[in-house]
Design a protein around this motif. Structure first.
Motif, PDB file in Angstrom:
ATOM      1  N   HIS A 165       0.880  -1.140  -0.020  1.00  0.00           N
ATOM      2  CA  HIS A 165      -0.041  -0.032   0.000  1.00  0.00           C
ATOM      3  C   HIS A 165       0.968   1.229   0.133  1.00  0.00           C
ATOM      4  O   HIS A 165       1.912   1.371   0.845  1.00  0.00           O
ATOM      5  CB  HIS A 165      -0.779   0.034   1.103  1.00  0.00           C
ATOM      6  N   TYR A 166       0.937   2.363  -0.975  1.00  0.00           N
ATOM      7  CA  TYR A 166       1.484   3.379  -1.126  1.00  0.00           C
ATOM      8  C   TYR A 166       0.502   4.668  -1.466  1.00  0.00           C
ATOM      9  O   TYR A 166      -0.639   4.303  -1.701  1.00  0.00           O
ATOM     10  CB  TYR A 166       2.540   3.269  -2.019  1.00  0.00           C
ATOM     11  N   SER A 167       0.904   5.726  -1.239  1.00  0.00           N
ATOM     12  CA  SER A 167       0.049   6.901  -1.282  1.00  0.00           C
ATOM     13  C   SER A 167      -0.701   6.844  -2.879  1.00  0.00           C
ATOM     14  O   SER A 167      -1.931   7.533  -2.667  1.00  0.00           O
ATOM     15  CB  SER A 167       0.698   8.125  -1.116  1.00  0.00           C
ATOM     16  N   GLY A 168      -0.066   6.356  -3.712  1.00  0.00           N
ATOM     17  CA  GLY A 168      -1.010   6.317  -4.892  1.00  0.00           C
ATOM     18  C   GLY A 168      -1.671   5.091  -5.610  1.00  0.00           C
ATOM     19  O   GLY A 168      -2.272   5.014  -6.370  1.00  0.00           O
ATOM     20  N   GLY A 169      -1.854   4.255  -4.474  1.00  0.00           N
ATOM     21  CA  GLY A 169      -2.531   2.823  -4.968  1.00  0.00           C
ATOM     22  C   GLY A 169      -2.068   1.794  -4.007  1.00  0.00           C
ATOM     23  O   GLY A 169      -1.471   1.642  -2.992  1.00  0.00           O
ATOM     24  N   TRP A 201       8.894   1.823 -11.877  1.00  0.00           N
ATOM     25  CA  TRP A 201       8.308   3.004 -11.622  1.00  0.00           C
ATOM     26  C   TRP A 201       8.051   3.156 -10.062  1.00  0.00           C
ATOM     27  O   TRP A 201       8.070   4.418  -9.679  1.00  0.00           O
ATOM     28  CB  TRP A 201       7.181   3.131 -12.176  1.00  0.00           C
ATOM     29  N   LEU A 202       7.983   2.100  -9.312  1.00  0.00           N
ATOM     30  CA  LEU A 202       7.527   2.497  -7.971  1.00  0.00           C
ATOM     31  C   LEU A 202       8.754   2.953  -7.078  1.00  0.00           C
ATOM     32  O   LEU A 202       9.768   2.399  -7.055  1.00  0.00           O
ATOM     33  CB  LEU A 202       7.028   0.983  -7.342  1.00  0.00           C
ATOM     34  N   ASN A 203       8.551   4.105  -6.316  1.00  0.00           N
ATOM     35  CA  ASN A 203       9.359   4.410  -5.610  1.00  0.00           C
ATOM     36  C   ASN A 203       9.254   3.786  -4.193  1.00  0.00           C
ATOM     37  O   ASN A 203       8.371   4.033  -3.358  1.00  0.00           O
ATOM     38  CB  ASN A 203       9.396   5.869  -5.429  1.00  0.00           C
ATOM     39  N   SER A 250       7.733  -3.020 -12.451  1.00  0.00           N
ATOM     40  CA  SER A 250       7.394  -2.084 -11.502  1.00  0.00           C
ATOM     41  C   SER A 250       8.560  -1.229 -10.899  1.00  0.00           C
ATOM     42  O   SER A 250       8.436  -0.954  -9.992  1.00  0.00           O
ATOM     43  CB  SER A 250       6.701  -3.018 -10.045  1.00  0.00           C
ATOM     44  N   ALA A 304       8.013   5.049  -1.005  1.00  0.00           N
ATOM     45  CA  ALA A 304       6.397   5.596  -1.009  1.00  0.00           C
ATOM     46  C   ALA A 304       5.486   4.332  -0.298  1.00  0.00           C
ATOM     47  O   ALA A 304       4.319   4.529   0.196  1.00  0.00           O
ATOM     48  CB  ALA A 304       5.599   5.856  -2.308  1.00  0.00           C
ATOM     49  N   GLN A 323       3.723   2.346   2.415  1.00  0.00           N
ATOM     50  CA  GLN A 323       3.433   2.797   3.767  1.00  0.00           C
ATOM     51  C   GLN A 323       3.111   1.372   4.640  1.00  0.00           C
ATOM     52  O   GLN A 323       3.296   1.573   5.918  1.00  0.00           O
ATOM     53  CB  GLN A 323       2.218   3.634   3.709  1.00  0.00           C
TER      54      GLN A 323
END
Length: 102
Positions: A27-31, A55-57, A53, A60, A62
């Protein structure tokens, strides 16, 4: 001149890590993003990100929801290729949940 970037902190060898392959959801801030665990300990979990993936920082991320175990708030300890090491932010609740599983 080449800038030296500090290496991410690798897992402490004193931690007992158990190999574990389970579906999980990051789970991250964008989805959310489906992934898979590769190991787990009382202090954290190793995650294998799916191909494509990049692109995923990782910073981010959580929390992680691990199938049949629970949901844990996490922070990133290290990243190497498609693998990410996550620390549980709150050790006490994580230990209670994991004690019964491990």
């Amino acid at each position: 001149m080449r800038l030296q970037v500090p290496m991410p902190q690798m897992p402490n060898e004193e931690e007992t890590r158990v190999p574990l392959r389970k579906s999980c959801t990051l789970h991250y801030s964008g989805g959310i993003l489906a992934a898979e665990t590769f190991n787990i300990s009382q202090k954290g979990v190793g995650i294998e990100l799916p191909s494509g993936s990049q692109w995923l920082n990782p910073a981010a991320i959580q929390s992680v929801s691990i199938r049949e175990i629970g949901v844990f708030d996490v922070s990133v300890r290290w990243k190497r290729g498609t693998r990410v090491g996550l620390s549980f932010r709150s050790q006490a609740p994580a230990q209670q949940t994991l004690d019964s599983y491990l």
